[in-house]
Motif scaffolding. Structure first.
Motif, PDB file in Angstrom:
ATOM      1  N   PRO A 236      41.369  46.129  32.367  1.00  9.21           N
ATOM      2  CA  PRO A 236      40.643  45.381  31.340  1.00  9.21           C
ATOM      3  C   PRO A 236      39.682  46.302  30.589  1.00  9.21           C
ATOM      4  CG  PRO A 236      39.815  44.847  33.535  1.00  9.21           C
ATOM      5  CD  PRO A 236      41.033  45.680  33.741  1.00  9.21           C
ATOM      6  N   GLN A 237      39.661  46.194  29.262  1.00  7.72           N
ATOM      7  CA  GLN A 237      38.799  47.071  28.467  1.00  7.72           C
ATOM      8  C   GLN A 237      38.746  46.638  27.015  1.00  7.72           C
ATOM      9  OE1 GLN A 237      40.874  51.123  28.148  1.00  7.72           O
ATOM     10  NE2 GLN A 237      42.141  50.032  29.641  1.00  7.72           N
ATOM     11  N   LEU A 238      37.696  47.105  26.340  1.00  6.98           N
ATOM     12  CA  LEU A 238      37.558  46.891  24.908  1.00  6.98           C
ATOM     13  C   LEU A 238      38.325  47.985  24.166  1.00  6.98           C
ATOM     14  CD1 LEU A 238      33.695  46.259  24.615  1.00  6.98           C
ATOM     15  CD2 LEU A 238      35.483  44.619  25.191  1.00  6.98           C
ATOM     16  N   VAL A 239      38.684  47.703  22.932  1.00  3.72           N
ATOM     17  CA  VAL A 239      39.309  48.698  22.067  1.00  3.72           C
ATOM     18  C   VAL A 239      38.307  49.068  20.985  1.00  3.72           C
ATOM     19  CG1 VAL A 239      41.177  49.158  20.423  1.00  3.72           C
ATOM     20  CG2 VAL A 239      41.626  47.848  22.505  1.00  3.72           C
ATOM     21  N   ALA A 240      38.055  50.371  20.855  1.00  5.68           N
ATOM     22  CA  ALA A 240      37.136  50.891  19.836  1.00  5.68           C
ATOM     23  C   ALA A 240      35.762  50.231  19.932  1.00  5.68           C
ATOM     24  CB  ALA A 240      37.724  50.705  18.433  1.00  5.68           C
ATOM     25  N   SER A 241      35.332  49.947  21.172  1.00  6.67           N
ATOM     26  CA  SER A 241      34.015  49.325  21.439  1.00  6.67           C
ATOM     27  C   SER A 241      33.840  48.003  20.707  1.00  6.67           C
ATOM     28  CB  SER A 241      32.883  50.293  21.039  1.00  6.67           C
ATOM     29  OG  SER A 241      32.970  51.500  21.759  1.00  6.67           O
ATOM     30  N   SER A 242      34.928  47.346  20.402  1.00  2.26           N
ATOM     31  CA  SER A 242      34.888  46.069  19.674  1.00  2.26           C
ATOM     32  C   SER A 242      35.015  44.909  20.650  1.00  2.26           C
ATOM     33  CB  SER A 242      36.015  46.005  18.635  1.00  2.26           C
ATOM     34  OG  SER A 242      35.888  47.054  17.704  1.00  2.26           O
ATOM     35  N   GLU A 243      34.028  44.034  20.652  1.00  6.14           N
ATOM     36  CA  GLU A 243      34.022  42.902  21.571  1.00  6.14           C
ATOM     37  C   GLU A 243      35.213  41.967  21.355  1.00  6.14           C
ATOM     38  OE1 GLU A 243      32.026  42.000  24.093  1.00  6.14           O
ATOM     39  OE2 GLU A 243      30.831  43.831  23.982  1.00  6.14           O
ATOM     40  N   GLY A 249      44.045  43.072  31.021  1.00  7.60           N
ATOM     41  CA  GLY A 249      44.558  43.711  32.217  1.00  7.60           C
ATOM     42  C   GLY A 249      45.499  42.807  32.992  1.00  7.60           C
ATOM     43  N   SER A 250      46.158  43.371  33.990  1.00  9.47           N
ATOM     44  CA  SER A 250      47.080  42.601  34.826  1.00  9.47           C
ATOM     45  C   SER A 250      46.289  41.789  35.848  1.00  9.47           C
ATOM     46  CB  SER A 250      48.053  43.543  35.549  1.00  9.47           C
ATOM     47  OG  SER A 250      47.331  44.468  36.335  1.00  9.47           O
ATOM     48  N   PRO A 251      46.793  40.630  36.274  1.00  7.82           N
ATOM     49  CA  PRO A 251      46.031  39.778  37.199  1.00  7.82           C
ATOM     50  C   PRO A 251      46.094  40.226  38.660  1.00  7.82           C
ATOM     51  CG  PRO A 251      48.087  38.704  36.615  1.00  7.82           C
ATOM     52  CD  PRO A 251      48.011  39.952  35.779  1.00  7.82           C
ATOM     53  N   ILE A 252      47.109  41.020  39.015  1.00  7.12           N
ATOM     54  CA  ILE A 252      47.174  41.576  40.373  1.00  7.12           C
ATOM     55  C   ILE A 252      47.349  43.088  40.253  1.00  7.12           C
ATOM     56  CG2 ILE A 252      48.200  39.446  41.292  1.00  7.12           C
ATOM     57  CD1 ILE A 252      50.866  40.954  41.547  1.00  7.12           C
ATOM     58  N   PRO A 253      46.892  43.863  41.256  1.00  7.52           N
ATOM     59  CA  PRO A 253      47.056  45.320  41.175  1.00  7.52           C
ATOM     60  C   PRO A 253      48.540  45.685  41.253  1.00  7.52           C
ATOM     61  CG  PRO A 253      45.462  44.689  42.868  1.00  7.52           C
ATOM     62  CD  PRO A 253      46.183  43.446  42.479  1.00  7.52           C
ATOM     63  N   LEU A 254      49.006  46.411  40.257  1.00  9.57           N
ATOM     64  CA  LEU A 254      50.412  46.805  40.211  1.00  9.57           C
ATOM     65  C   LEU A 254      50.627  48.240  40.674  1.00  9.57           C
ATOM     66  CD1 LEU A 254      51.227  45.042  36.833  1.00  9.57           C
ATOM     67  CD2 LEU A 254      51.867  44.274  39.115  1.00  9.57           C
ATOM     68  N   SER A 255      49.531  48.910  41.013  1.00 13.18           N
ATOM     69  CA  SER A 255      49.585  50.230  41.644  1.00 13.18           C
ATOM     70  C   SER A 255      48.266  50.420  42.384  1.00 13.18           C
ATOM     71  CB  SER A 255      49.786  51.344  40.608  1.00 13.18           C
ATOM     72  OG  SER A 255      48.706  51.377  39.690  1.00 13.18           O
ATOM     73  N   PHE A 256      48.231  51.348  43.330  1.00 12.60           N
ATOM     74  CA  PHE A 256      47.029  51.523  44.137  1.00 12.60           C
ATOM     75  C   PHE A 256      45.851  52.018  43.305  1.00 12.60           C
ATOM     76  CE2 PHE A 256      49.979  51.525  47.808  1.00 12.60           C
ATOM     77  CZ  PHE A 256      49.287  50.653  48.636  1.00 12.60           C
ATOM     78  N   ASP A 257      46.115  52.755  42.226  1.00 12.44           N
ATOM     79  CA  ASP A 257      44.995  53.266  41.446  1.00 12.44           C
ATOM     80  C   ASP A 257      44.316  52.176  40.615  1.00 12.44           C
ATOM     81  OD1 ASP A 257      47.118  53.078  39.538  1.00 12.44           O
ATOM     82  OD2 ASP A 257      46.121  54.564  38.276  1.00 12.44           O
ATOM     83  N   GLU A 258      44.873  50.970  40.608  1.00 15.10           N
ATOM     84  CA  GLU A 258      44.224  49.853  39.913  1.00 15.10           C
ATOM     85  C   GLU A 258      43.208  49.127  40.791  1.00 15.10           C
ATOM     86  OE1 GLU A 258      46.994  47.195  38.023  1.00 15.10           O
ATOM     87  OE2 GLU A 258      48.213  48.834  37.231  1.00 15.10           O
ATOM     88  N   LEU A 259      43.103  49.530  42.066  1.00 16.98           N
ATOM     89  CA  LEU A 259      42.181  48.841  42.977  1.00 16.98           C
ATOM     90  C   LEU A 259      40.722  49.072  42.604  1.00 16.98           C
ATOM     91  CD1 LEU A 259      43.903  49.521  46.428  1.00 16.98           C
ATOM     92  CD2 LEU A 259      43.921  47.409  45.108  1.00 16.98           C
ATOM     93  N   SER A 260      40.441  50.112  41.838  1.00 20.70           N
ATOM     94  CA  SER A 260      39.053  50.399  41.455  1.00 20.70           C
ATOM     95  C   SER A 260      38.546  49.465  40.368  1.00 20.70           C
ATOM     96  CB  SER A 260      38.926  51.850  40.980  1.00 20.70           C
ATOM     97  OG  SER A 260      39.791  52.093  39.875  1.00 20.70           O
ATOM     98  N   ASN A 261      39.434  48.684  39.757  1.00 18.08           N
ATOM     99  CA  ASN A 261      39.039  47.760  38.697  1.00 18.08           C
ATOM    100  C   ASN A 261      39.195  46.318  39.167  1.00 18.08           C
ATOM    101  OD1 ASN A 261      40.515  50.249  37.063  1.00 18.08           O
ATOM    102  ND2 ASN A 261      38.613  49.559  36.128  1.00 18.08           N
ATOM    103  N   GLN A 262      38.167  45.512  38.953  1.00 15.03           N
ATOM    104  CA  GLN A 262      38.242  44.099  39.275  1.00 15.03           C
ATOM    105  C   GLN A 262      39.226  43.417  38.333  1.00 15.03           C
ATOM    106  OE1 GLN A 262      36.800  41.891  41.664  1.00 15.03           O
ATOM    107  NE2 GLN A 262      38.326  40.581  40.676  1.00 15.03           N
ATOM    108  N   LYS A 263      40.216  42.754  38.897  1.00 19.71           N
ATOM    109  CA  LYS A 263      41.202  42.057  38.064  1.00 19.71           C
ATOM    110  C   LYS A 263      40.566  40.804  37.463  1.00 19.71           C
ATOM    111  CE  LYS A 263      44.525  44.927  38.515  1.00 19.71           C
ATOM    112  NZ  LYS A 263      44.945  45.698  37.330  1.00 19.71           N
ATOM    113  N   GLN A 264      41.000  40.462  36.258  1.00 19.93           N
ATOM    114  CA  GLN A 264      40.368  39.351  35.556  1.00 19.93           C
ATOM    115  C   GLN A 264      41.295  38.723  34.527  1.00 19.93           C
ATOM    116  OE1 GLN A 264      37.885  41.614  32.057  1.00 19.93           O
ATOM    117  NE2 GLN A 264      37.094  41.848  34.148  1.00 19.93           N
TER     118      GLN A 264
END
Length: 411
Positions: A236-243, A249-264
């Motif tokens: 999950p993220q903004l594009v060009a700092s635009s709200e 983002g995806s609702p479940i982790p689809l790879s282990f490196d996604e565990l650092s981000n809270q799914k939403q």
């Protein structure tokens, strides 16, 4: 007007041989509760509903059950095709789902007005307009020119995609003006997309999209919509700092490196025809997963200190070992650490040191002084071949390289 923005469900995904069916079912049950409690008017899924173009039958069943439940609770649904989705798979039930309050846009439509979707409020009056834009394939918006340079093709494609957005935005503005004249109030315009925008952070599970030769679309290509709901990037993220331009983002982790981000998922609310706020809603983790990195002592300590019985489900582990030594029994050692615990090691790998992205050589060496075999061996030294299967693969690689070198010498 309340919209729920989600994307990249990847129904049918097998994660290192593990099915995600139970996780997806649990997520959908959780999502349906949120929709009712938060009084959501519509849900937008911005692409990659399925993980493959030919999803397994159970994934289609989950999909159909969700549509039926959404219709039962009276919530509108817009489904956009992603790069993982098959146009024909989504289209096969499109007309049927239209009777269940669901709009499916699998590809760019010949008649652009078919991509303009009106969302209604609880009083069944128009409350928002959606420029429903799925994953765009080059053939959808541009005719190939064989004599054009790579840079010209890239620019032409970027301009064509931007023009597609602008055309739909013009149609939406015209429709918004008609609604204002008829009902006496303004309605917001929402645009969607399934692509890579410039400057975003990806993850291991995201397959790079190259629309023709275009790697990423600049934020300036998007029209001045009130909100732009994007899919494809799993973080999950903004594009060009635009709200108002967001990846949920995806609702479940689809790879282990996604565990650092809270799914939403994102709750997007409009008041008096304008975006009032965007609230992230954290998605629970339905399958315990953990990433552990360190030397063998740290890994053992980390495993020993945790209570792995807090969940009935086994925790899926990715273990990355930092060691400079070659350990032929690495896999067995780590397995011994986990003996009798409620865990499953799905991924075991060696950590690459900071120099592995370069082929090491003495400062005094020049490339022309090295033999092909020297360069090849140094490149192989940056990889790990620990298991018996990997050792056989290493042997095949060396044999293939030797044959290629011999063929070149003979020529």
């Amino acid at each position: 007007m309340r919209i729920l923005h989600t994307s990249d469900w990847h129904l049918g995904q097998f994660f290192i041989t593990k099915s995600r069916a139970a996780e997806h079912q649990a997520f959908i049950q959780w999502l349906l509760i949120q929709i009712q409690e938060l009084k959501i008017d519509a849900v937008i899924i911005a692409g990659d509903l399925f993980d493959t173009g030919s999803p397994p039958s159970y994934a289609r069943e989950i999909y159909n059950q969700f549509v039926v439940e959404m219709n039962r609770i009276g919530c509108q649904l817009i489904l956009l095709g992603g790069n993982h989705d098959s146009v024909s798979t989504l289209d096969e039930s499109k007309q049927l789902l239209a009777y269940l309050n669901t709009v499916v846009i699998s590809k760019v439509q010949d008649n652009l007005t078919d991509q303009i979707v009106i969302l209604n409020n609880q009083q069944k009056q128009p409350a928002a307009i959606v420029c429903a834009i799925p994953f765009i394939r080059p053939r959808d918006v541009i005719t190939s020119q064989s004599d054009a340079s790579a840079q010209d093709k890239k620019m032409a494609l970027s301009d064509a995609i931007a023009d597609h957005y602008q055309q739909l935005h013009i149609l939406a503005k015209n429709r918004a003006e008609e609604i204002e004249l008829q009902y006496g109030y303004k309605v917001p315009i929402i645009a969607t997309g399934h692509l890579t925008a410039m400057g975003v952070k990806s993850s291991e599970s995201v397959r790079d999209i190259y629309i023709g030769t275009l790697e990423a679309l600049p934020a300036s290509a998007f029209p001045p919509a009130d909100y732009i709901a994007l899919g494809h990037i799993h973080r999950p993220q903004l594009v060009a700092s635009s709200e108002h331009i967001r990846y949920c983002g995806s609702p479940i982790p689809l790879s282990f490196d996604e565990l650092s981000n809270q799914k939403q998922v994102l709750l997007v609310e409009f008041t008096q025809g304008k975006l009032s706020h965007v609230d992230p809603i954290s998605v629970p983790m339905f399958q315990p997963m953990q990433y552990i990195k360190g030397d063998l002592a740290l890994i053992k300590s980390t495993i020993d200190q945790q209570d792995w019985s807090v969940s009935d489900l086994p925790t899926w582990l990715c273990i990355e070992v930092e060691t400079q030594d070659y350990l032929h029994d690495l896999q067995q050692r780590v397995q011994n650490f986990c003996e009798g615990l409620n865990v499953e090691i799905l991924q075991l790998k060696r950590a690459r040191n900071s120099k592995t992205n370069q082929i090491s050589r003495d400062n005094s060496e020049a490339l022309e002084e090295l033999q092909p075999g020297d360069v090849f061996e140094r490149r192989l030294s940056t990889e790990c071949f620990d298991t018996d299967e990997e050792k056989l693969r290493l042997q095949r690689i060396k044999q293939t390289f030797s044959h290629i070198v011999e063929e070149i010498k003979q020529q």
